[in-house]
Design an enzyme around this catalytic site. Structure first.
Site, PDB file in Angstrom:
ATOM      1  CG  HIS A  79      -0.742   0.274   2.489  1.00  0.00           C
ATOM      2  ND1 HIS A  79      -0.330  -0.492   3.424  1.00  0.00           N
ATOM      3  CD2 HIS A  79      -0.292   1.581   2.975  1.00  0.00           C
ATOM      4  CE1 HIS A  79       0.074   0.229   4.321  1.00  0.00           C
ATOM      5  NE2 HIS A  79       0.175   1.268   4.379  1.00  0.00           N
ATOM      6  CG  ASP A 130       0.001  -3.937   2.444  1.00  0.00           C
ATOM      7  OD1 ASP A 130       0.399  -3.554   1.612  1.00  0.00           O
ATOM      8  OD2 ASP A 130      -0.595  -3.251   3.519  1.00  0.00           O
ATOM      9  CB  SER A 228       2.598   1.828   6.239  1.00  0.00           C
ATOM     10  OG  SER A 228       1.515   1.715   6.741  1.00  0.00           O
ATOM     11  N   GLY A 229       4.995  -0.484   6.222  1.00  0.00           N
ATOM     12  CA  GLY A 229       6.231  -1.044   5.584  1.00  0.00           C
ATOM     13  C   GLY A 229       7.278  -1.409   6.421  1.00  0.00           C
TER      14      GLY A 229
HETATM   15  N1  ARG Z   1      -1.480   2.208   7.292  1.00  0.00           N
HETATM   16  C1  ARG Z   1      -0.462   2.837   8.163  1.00  0.00           C
HETATM   17  C2  ARG Z   1       0.699   3.540   7.487  1.00  0.00           C
HETATM   18  O1  ARG Z   1       0.491   3.637   6.099  1.00  0.00           O
HETATM   19  C3  ARG Z   1       0.118   1.974   9.454  1.00  0.00           C
HETATM   20  C4  ARG Z   1      -1.355   1.793  10.279  1.00  0.00           C
HETATM   21  C5  ARG Z   1      -0.941   1.049  11.392  1.00  0.00           C
HETATM   22  N2  ARG Z   1      -2.058   1.352  12.547  1.00  0.00           N
HETATM   23  C6  ARG Z   1      -2.203   0.661  13.625  1.00  0.00           C
HETATM   24  N3  ARG Z   1      -3.120   0.900  14.251  1.00  0.00           N
HETATM   25  N4  ARG Z   1      -1.151  -0.130  13.960  1.00  0.00           N
HETATM   26  O2  ARG Z   1       1.423   4.165   7.920  1.00  0.00           O
END
Ligand code: ARG
Length: 312
Positions: A79, A130, A228-229
């Site tokens: 993503h 992902d 993320s990642g």
């Molecule tokens: N999707 C988020 C990002 O792009 C990460 C979110 C993680 N969320 C969580 N509650 N642990 O950085």
């Protein structure tokens, strides 16, 4: 006699050119093994504690985390790229050995991206699978501040490793819709089994086998936007090494009770990772870094041999 010694030296060089590889992983030269004290919530990471953590940036601004799995490969979330396909690859960069976002030090190495291998079955809605492997245009030089992490071979291996401590790391925000952190943060988390995570009062069946939940039931320890990642990494006491067990993927807001962070479960992607890593760019590079020195060695040996023969 001298020529024989010469042949031996050249042979030793040839063997090392062919066998030198990535068997060292998951160790942090600059920081001791995790202690037994519990950490709840985030805190600034000691410098050099997570040498496989990278910042993936767009126009020099932090975009996503990532994890070094080899000198040319960085594991991250799909993503992080999926919605950004129109952005030119040349605007992206991968920064390793970084601690303070706004002040990269001497230990920092910056690489551009040669290829982005998104998982073929990524599902943007769920979001299942992902994971993405980013191939760098030139390899990282491993140092005390820059190291690859270990990756579990499969789900059984993940189980056998019997992890004692797991940590999440990143420059992501401290609360939902907050701002990025300038300094790399770390928090200890617990792995949460899928059955619990899928309870009606938790994620209600949303968690697939390719995902792993980690955090605390209270929500006190969690990743957030900007993380993320990046890695969910666990420590194997038996091996004294860290493994990347998950790739930060999603969560319902951040730090919410019974809504832990959800991570792509790397043990389910070991084969995918292997195939992605051996294909294309990395193969081309290996040809340069391994085969060419080996061929040169062989040629040299041949020359030396001929020379030796002439002498006798
Ligand atoms: N999707 C988020 C990002 O792009 C990460 C979110 C993680 N969320 C969580 N509650 N642990 O950085």
């Amino acid at each position: 006699m001298e020529f024989k010694a010469g042949v031996l030296v050249v042979m030793a060089l040839c063997v090392s050119a062919l066998t030198s590889s990535e068997d060292s992983c998951g160790q942090r030269p600059l920081v001791a093994s995790p202690g037994m004290s519990r950490i709840v919530g985030g805190r600034e990471a000691p410098e050099g504690a997570w040498p496989w953590q990278v910042s993936i940036q767009i126009q020099s601004r932090h975009h996503c985390g990532g994890t070094i799995v080899s000198n040319l490969g960085v594991l991250t979330a799909t993503h992080c790229f999926y919605k950004y396909l129109k952005i030119s690859r040349s605007l992206f960069r991968v920064v390793a050995g970084l601690h303070v976002l706004s002040a990269p030090g001497d230990q920092t190495q910056i690489r551009s991206i040669s290829e982005v291998k998104m998982h073929e079955d990524y599902n943007g809605v769920s979001p299942d699978n992902d994971v993405t492997l980013v191939l760098l245009s030139s390899p990282f030089d491993f140092t005390g501040h820059i190291q690859p992490v270990c990756t579990p071979h499969n789900v059984t291996h993940e189980f056998i490793l019997n992890f004692t401590h797991c940590f999440i790391t990143g420059w992501g925000s401290r609360y939902y819709r907050g701002r990025l952190n300038n300094r790399l943060q770390e928090a200890e988390v617990e792995l949460i089994d899928r059955r619990t995570c899928n309870l009606i009062t938790w994620y209600d069946g949303f968690i697939t086998e390719n995902m792993i939940c980690a955090g605390l039931e209270s929500g006190a320890s969690d990743s957030c936007q900007g993380d993320s990642g990046g890695p969910l990494q666990c420590y194997s006491e038996d091996e004294d090494r860290f493994y990347v067990v998950g790739v930060t993927s999603f969560g319902h807001m951040c730090g919410h009770p019974r809504r832990p962070g959800v991570y792509a479960r790397t043990s389910r992607f070991a084969d995918w990772l292997k195939t992605s890593q051996t294909a294309s760019a990395s193969a081309a590079h290996k040809l340069n870094t391994r085969l060419i020195p080996a061929l040169l060695c062989a040629a040299l040996m041949l020359l030396l041999n001929i020379h030796t023969v002439c002498q006798q």
